[in-house]
Design a protein around this motif. Structure first.
Motif, short mmCIF file in Angstrom:
data_model
loop_
_atom_site.label_atom_id
_atom_site.label_comp_id
_atom_site.label_asym_id
_atom_site.label_seq_id
_atom_site.Cartn_x
_atom_site.Cartn_y
_atom_site.Cartn_z
N TRP A 202 -16.40 1.61 -8.53
CA TRP A 202 -17.02 0.40 -7.98
C TRP A 202 -18.45 0.22 -8.49
CZ3 TRP A 202 -14.28 -3.32 -6.08
CH2 TRP A 202 -13.07 -3.06 -5.42
N VAL A 203 -19.20 1.33 -8.58
CA VAL A 203 -20.58 1.25 -9.06
C VAL A 203 -20.62 0.80 -10.52
CG1 VAL A 203 -22.64 2.60 -9.61
CG2 VAL A 203 -21.50 2.93 -7.42
N ILE A 204 -19.75 1.37 -11.35
CA ILE A 204 -19.70 0.97 -12.76
C ILE A 204 -19.31 -0.49 -12.87
CG2 ILE A 204 -18.52 1.33 -14.96
CD1 ILE A 204 -18.26 4.28 -14.18
N ALA A 205 -18.34 -0.90 -12.06
CA ALA A 205 -17.88 -2.29 -12.12
C ALA A 205 -18.99 -3.27 -11.81
CB ALA A 205 -16.70 -2.49 -11.15
N ASP A 206 -19.74 -3.02 -10.71
CA ASP A 206 -20.77 -4.01 -10.36
C ASP A 206 -21.96 -3.94 -11.32
OD1 ASP A 206 -22.94 -2.35 -9.25
OD2 ASP A 206 -21.66 -2.05 -7.52
N THR A 207 -22.23 -2.76 -11.90
CA THR A 207 -23.28 -2.67 -12.91
C THR A 207 -22.89 -3.44 -14.18
OG1 THR A 207 -23.96 -0.48 -12.09
CG2 THR A 207 -24.67 -1.09 -14.30
N ALA A 208 -21.63 -3.28 -14.59
CA ALA A 208 -21.16 -3.99 -15.77
C ALA A 208 -21.15 -5.50 -15.56
CB ALA A 208 -19.75 -3.50 -16.14
N ILE A 209 -20.72 -5.92 -14.38
CA ILE A 209 -20.66 -7.35 -14.07
C ILE A 209 -22.04 -7.97 -14.16
CG2 ILE A 209 -20.27 -8.99 -12.18
CD1 ILE A 209 -17.93 -7.17 -11.32
N ARG A 336 -22.07 -8.76 -6.41
CA ARG A 336 -22.59 -8.74 -7.77
C ARG A 336 -21.82 -9.72 -8.65
NH1 ARG A 336 -27.09 -5.16 -9.17
NH2 ARG A 336 -26.12 -3.26 -9.86
N ALA A 337 -20.50 -9.81 -8.42
CA ALA A 337 -19.69 -10.74 -9.21
C ALA A 337 -20.14 -12.18 -8.97
CB ALA A 337 -18.21 -10.57 -8.87
N ILE A 338 -20.36 -12.51 -7.69
CA ILE A 338 -20.83 -13.85 -7.35
C ILE A 338 -22.20 -14.11 -7.98
CG2 ILE A 338 -21.57 -15.34 -5.44
CD1 ILE A 338 -19.48 -13.91 -3.70
N SER A 339 -23.08 -13.13 -7.86
CA SER A 339 -24.44 -13.26 -8.39
C SER A 339 -24.43 -13.43 -9.91
CB SER A 339 -25.26 -12.02 -8.01
OG SER A 339 -26.54 -12.06 -8.60
N SER A 340 -23.59 -12.66 -10.60
CA SER A 340 -23.53 -12.74 -12.06
C SER A 340 -22.98 -14.08 -12.53
CB SER A 340 -22.67 -11.60 -12.61
OG SER A 340 -23.28 -10.36 -12.36
N ALA A 341 -21.93 -14.55 -11.85
CA ALA A 341 -21.37 -15.85 -12.22
C ALA A 341 -22.40 -16.95 -12.02
CB ALA A 341 -20.12 -16.13 -11.37
N LEU A 342 -23.14 -16.86 -10.92
CA LEU A 342 -24.18 -17.85 -10.64
C LEU A 342 -25.29 -17.77 -11.68
CD1 LEU A 342 -25.10 -19.98 -8.55
CD2 LEU A 342 -26.26 -18.13 -7.33
N THR A 343 -25.69 -16.55 -12.02
CA THR A 343 -26.75 -16.35 -13.01
C THR A 343 -26.36 -16.92 -14.36
OG1 THR A 343 -27.52 -14.34 -11.90
CG2 THR A 343 -28.13 -14.61 -14.22
#
Length: 399
Positions: A202-209, A336-343
């Protein structure tokens, strides 16, 4: 672990010890400048050694290397600090240190080559990111001070050599990294906590996202706006990264435990960093460092927006680390996924308008909205935890 810098773990310590701990924290925080100057020094030296297309390649490579460092940090450090069922201890792995030292030696021996440097940067920055992260999290302040001095001195000598267009300008830069890596990999008395695969995933996933947004964005700038704008974006993102030093320091400390002193110290350092960047801009030092990529464009507005974007991370970091300490890895990955898509959407809108200031404004707006989402999630999780505790207490009384 005792928090010598203040906060709950340090409140019972004598004042001289708390003061000494706070001073060491400040020195260690300032040492983070050495990590931030490596991308800036690389871009500066490249502007004197390589052609504009090669500089564009390296501008993207710097952000890709930063992303690689973040992923490696997530695997080695953050995944262990995010576990709620272990002692959360971390060490600098010898395999990473060895690869980084060998890479630095190869770069120092081979004549300047943009492709080789682009390949080497992810390894070197990963070692820097992990090595500093371990030292800060485990409070290995003395060795971190020595390592930071080595990195900073190597970068300074390299940049000065670059100004003189000397072909060996990259050598002190990479040798400083190699020396710092050796210092940070010295033996410690503890062992690293065993990582939990589910938490690590999970940590790697949100860091990558989160991290993939910026190299992808700069690749699009390179493709649609050209090498000059790609170099300028990387340059502004890099110098505004000075603000990320206290924020990353605070994030590492708060992943261990909350500390009001570290929060105040980091916030004050962010303000001081903004002032320092403005002084460097108005005195023309950035133009001198980065050459025509900086002097050929209006940079004050995008620099201010980039500083605002970085500083807004302060509001995101507090609820983020709180949720990390609660073990909410799945929730954070979704956020993080929501934040990255928004960014990406807001920054891409600025790119569509062919305006770097608008790109940085999109990044700033996305960070502020993300802070709001994180805080709402933290409050809901805290309220749910309080209700669970109240229910358990009531059941115990009934029993």
């Amino acid at each position: 672990m005792t928090d010598l810098a203040g906060g709950p773990a340090g409140d019972g310590l004598p004042a001289p010890i708390r003061l000494r701990g706070a001073a060491m924290s400040l020195i260690t925080l300032l040492g983070g400048v050495s990590l931030a100057v490596i991308p800036a020094a690389t871009i500066s030296i490249s502007s004197r050694l390589f052609t504009v297309p090669e500089q564009g390649l390296l501008a993207v490579a710097v952000l890709v290397a930063t992303f690689t460092g973040q992923i490696t940090f997530a695997v080695v450090v953050e995944s262990r600090l995010s576990s709620v069922v272990s002692e959360r201890r971390v060490v600098f792995p010898l395999w990473l240190a060895s690869i980084a030292v060998v890479t630095a030696l190869v770069v120092s021996i081979v004549p300047p080559n943009a492709v080789l440097l682009a390949v080497a940067l992810p390894i070197l920055l990963a070692a820097l990111e992990v090595g500093r992260g371990v030292s800060v999290a485990e409070r290995l302040d003395r060795r971190e001070i020595a390592a930071s001095i080595a990195v900073g001195a190597g970068a300074l000598i390299g940049v000065l050599a670059g100004f003189a267009s000397l072909q060996w300008a990259l050598i002190p830069l990479v040798l400083g990294i190699a020396f710092a890596t050796c210092v940070r990999s010295l033996p410690v008395q503890h062992r690293a906590s065993r990582p939990h695969p589910a938490v690590m995933g999970w940590v790697i996933a949100d860091t990558a996202i989160t991290g993939v947004v910026y190299p992808l964005l700069n690749s699009m700038i390179l493709a649609f706006l050209g090498s000059a704008d790609a170099v300028l974006f990387a340059s502004i993102a890099t110098v505004s990264g000075l603000l990320a030093i206290p924020l990353n320091f605070m994030r590492l400390r708060l992943l261990k435990e909350h500390s009001r002193a570290d929060v105040v110290l980091s916030a004050a350092s962010v303000l001081a960093a903004v002032v320092a960047l403005l002084v460097l801009e108005f005195t023309g030092i950035f133009g001198f460092l980065f050459g025509t990529a900086w002097t050929g464009s209006a940079t004050l507005l995008p620099l201010l927006l980039a500083c605002g974007w970085r500083a807004a991370s302060l509001a995101t970091t507090l609820p983020f680390t709180s949720l990390r300490r609660m073990g909410e890895v799945r929730l954070l990955t979704g956020l993080r996924a929501i934040s990255s898509a928004l960014t990406f959407a807001l920054a891409a809108l600025g790119l569509a308008l062919q305006s770097l200031p608008t790109v940085f404004f999109g990044l700033l707006l996305a960070e502020l909205l993300s802070a709001f989402f994180y805080e709402v999630a933290r409050r809901r999780r805290a309220a749910a935890s309080h209700r669970e505790t109240t229910t358990l207490d009531a059941d115990a009384e009934d029993a």
